[in-house]
Design an enzyme around this catalytic site. Sequence first.
Site, short mmCIF file in Angstrom:
data_model
loop_
_atom_site.label_atom_id
_atom_site.label_comp_id
_atom_site.label_asym_id
_atom_site.label_seq_id
_atom_site.Cartn_x
_atom_site.Cartn_y
_atom_site.Cartn_z
N ASP A 1 -13.13 5.03 1.17
CA ASP A 1 -11.69 5.04 1.44
C ASP A 1 -11.16 6.48 1.39
OD1 ASP A 1 -8.94 4.79 1.49
OD2 ASP A 1 -8.80 3.36 -0.16
N GLU B 1 -7.42 0.34 -4.40
CA GLU B 1 -7.40 0.28 -2.93
C GLU B 1 -8.72 -0.21 -2.31
OE1 GLU B 1 -5.79 4.14 -2.06
OE2 GLU B 1 -3.81 3.54 -2.77
N ASP C 1 0.87 -1.16 0.00
CA ASP C 1 0.00 0.00 0.00
C ASP C 1 0.91 1.22 0.00
OD1 ASP C 1 -1.69 2.09 0.52
OD2 ASP C 1 -2.52 1.28 2.38
#
Lengths: 629, 177
Positions: A208, A186, A25
């Site tokens: 998100d 994501e 990430d």
Amino acid sequence: MALLQISEPGQSTAPHEHRLAAGIDLGTTNSLIASVRSGIAETLPDDSGRHLLPSVVRYGKDKNPVVGHAALAVQTTEPLNTISSVKRLMGRGKEDVLTLHDTMPYRFVDTEGGMPSIQTDSGVYSPVEISAEILRTLRNRAEESLGGDLTGVVITVPAYFDEAQRQATKDAASLAGLKVLRLLNEPTAAAVAYGLDQKPEGVFAIYDLGGGTFDISILHLKKGVFEVLATAGDSALGGDDFDHAIADWLIEQSGIDASGNHSILRQALLVARKAKEQLSNETTVTVELSDGKNQHWQGALDRDTLTSLIDPIVVRTLPACRRCLRDAGLKVDHIDGVVLVGGSTRSPQVRDKVTGFFGKPALLHIDPERVVAIGAALQADILVGNKPEEDMLLLDVTPLSLGIEVMGGMVEKIIPRNSPIPIAKAQEFTTYQDGQTAMVIHVLQGEREMVQDCRSLARFNLRGIPPMVAGAARIRVTYQVDADGLLSVSAREETRNVESFIEVKPSYGLTDAEVEAMLRSSFEHAEDDMQERKLREKQVEAESLLQAVAVALKADGERFLNDEERSAIDKCMNKLAQSKTGRDAVLIDQNAKALNRATYEFASRRMDNNVQQALKGHSVNEFEETSGK
Amino acid sequence: MQQDDLKKDFFAFLGLPIAFDLDPEALEDNYRTLQKHLHPDKFSMSTEQEKRMAVQLTAHLNEAQATLSNPMRRGRYLLVMQGIDTNEETDTVMPAVFLMEQIEIREQLEELDSVDDPWARLDALAEMIGKKIKDRVQGLSKAFAAKDFQGARGIVREMQFLHKIQDEIEQSEDRLS
């Protein structure tokens, strides 16, 4: 450095050997790397036990870049050499960066056509190089703690990232020496972390809000298939904006003149971030600001003031939520659950707004800061072949429409947003003038109708069109988006079937030559290391090709190949296996290509069979019987 | 160089009978089953050949699914299979009553900025268009059942207009929010 594994010459490693894979990430504020160990996906800590790596790189006079906590520690004393939030610059052009200038107080340097770079005391660095530095640190961490080279990684990107931003991320990965198995959105990664953990079924909204980007995705989870129905967002909106709003308030309250003073701006941002985090648990905090000389200010910030400062920013995420619902063809009450992802969703103000909008309590039992890396690690483990029995599948979409410039500066959409990927679409165009022999194909991304309101991705010059009267030529332009969300465009003149010359000029991405040049400059002993690296790459590629063919032959060789075909493939395999142990990268490459050619028919028969097998038991007859009820 | 499966029509590719009326569940089931066999993620450790074929096949599958799941596109596709072109771009002659109706709807959209509650106006318009489209889906079903392809062609062309207005309503929504 981890040691390279070498198997005995001519003997390929067992197909079911466990391969090392990781999920990364690469965040605006913090980055993480995770991997599946003994069946459990977990983020990997550094030597001091810290999982989050601040996405901060310091380029001091001593040339060696410093990444993470150590860089974070010097950012107020060396504001111009210490780069944070570089993700906001990825794939961005000069104009975008100008609008960000207030929030990114660095010395920008124009580069030819591409992304602006940053001047530091140890030289000029592009956003791609800075991101690669963060990725390299994570890679080293993983290879040390896993004890070997990574076969491949899944890197997450905001779902709303455009083509240039995705390409820049992929470039950074290759610069860091990583093989990217997949760029994963994501929110989709977060859904995987929840989905494989809890096995829920239904329609979920993934909200998100990270440091610098905002995504909303709506997914349908059913029997191991994660189908993204729609996605929307803003790739320049996040917790950073909260910090800036708070910092502006601090400076205003303190009365200290901060204009042009990078050090005070940085200090205000740090105080702002800390206060914001504390106010998630407390109702009021003490804040201080000092110019280091004679001015010192102390005040209080309470939760109500914080709410009034960040509320206008949180509200900006709601139209995207509405649009996402509409594009998915759903109403709020169709949503079965909301998943909160990203550090900024720790803020109670954000939680209240989101749960209020969707009318559903939020799922948050997986750490919202780690959930994306964990999902990416799970996907990486599957892609690398460690879980052959797993039937999970991710179906994602393209976030923004892709179009082409037509007469009058208008954009004609070829692939609409929220189309499932991979996708290929062709459209025909014609010439405007008599005798026209060339055509500019201008590729754009965005929802607006005019060229200047969309992002320019590339310009192609299509040459060699046979001269004809206006409107007679038929130019077929094909857009293809792969499973990473990356676009390729081709064009050909159809009436006379003339193969036409295509020139690619990426507007923001890097050309292969630029990537290579960066790679070269990033090694101290440029030439030797480059050669060595190339050879190693080719050897690894050859090895995985041999393995893939061996597995395919074992499964279907007897069924689909006659003796002659089989021996031709065997011959190519032997040749490749032999050259692989040598040091001639060119020869290995040639032999690999020959093996690929030799297996084309075989691969094609296997795929056809795959299609037949897939719908066995779902035959037309059966359908007619059941539908007749 | 093309694979046999890419030459199949969309119905055959998705294992469905060639007909306007289709079972949406069968479409979804077969789509997901094929994805599980063909998606590039299933070939990440395979040869470049197989990877490329997987991309081509899933792109074809996605296009097939998008075409068949949308009644207007499904209708147009069935007409093309019959050798009938809907010619939206070149043949712009439409029934006068239909055109009058379109002009009225467009005027209502243009007045949006001057009405008290633009959201209510948009919701009402969206509902009306949605109903008109629904009527036409039934009309298409009947026309194809009766093999009235010219009738079906007229309906597909009207639906094209209605979808365009739907897009404009959505754009107005984006503009307002």
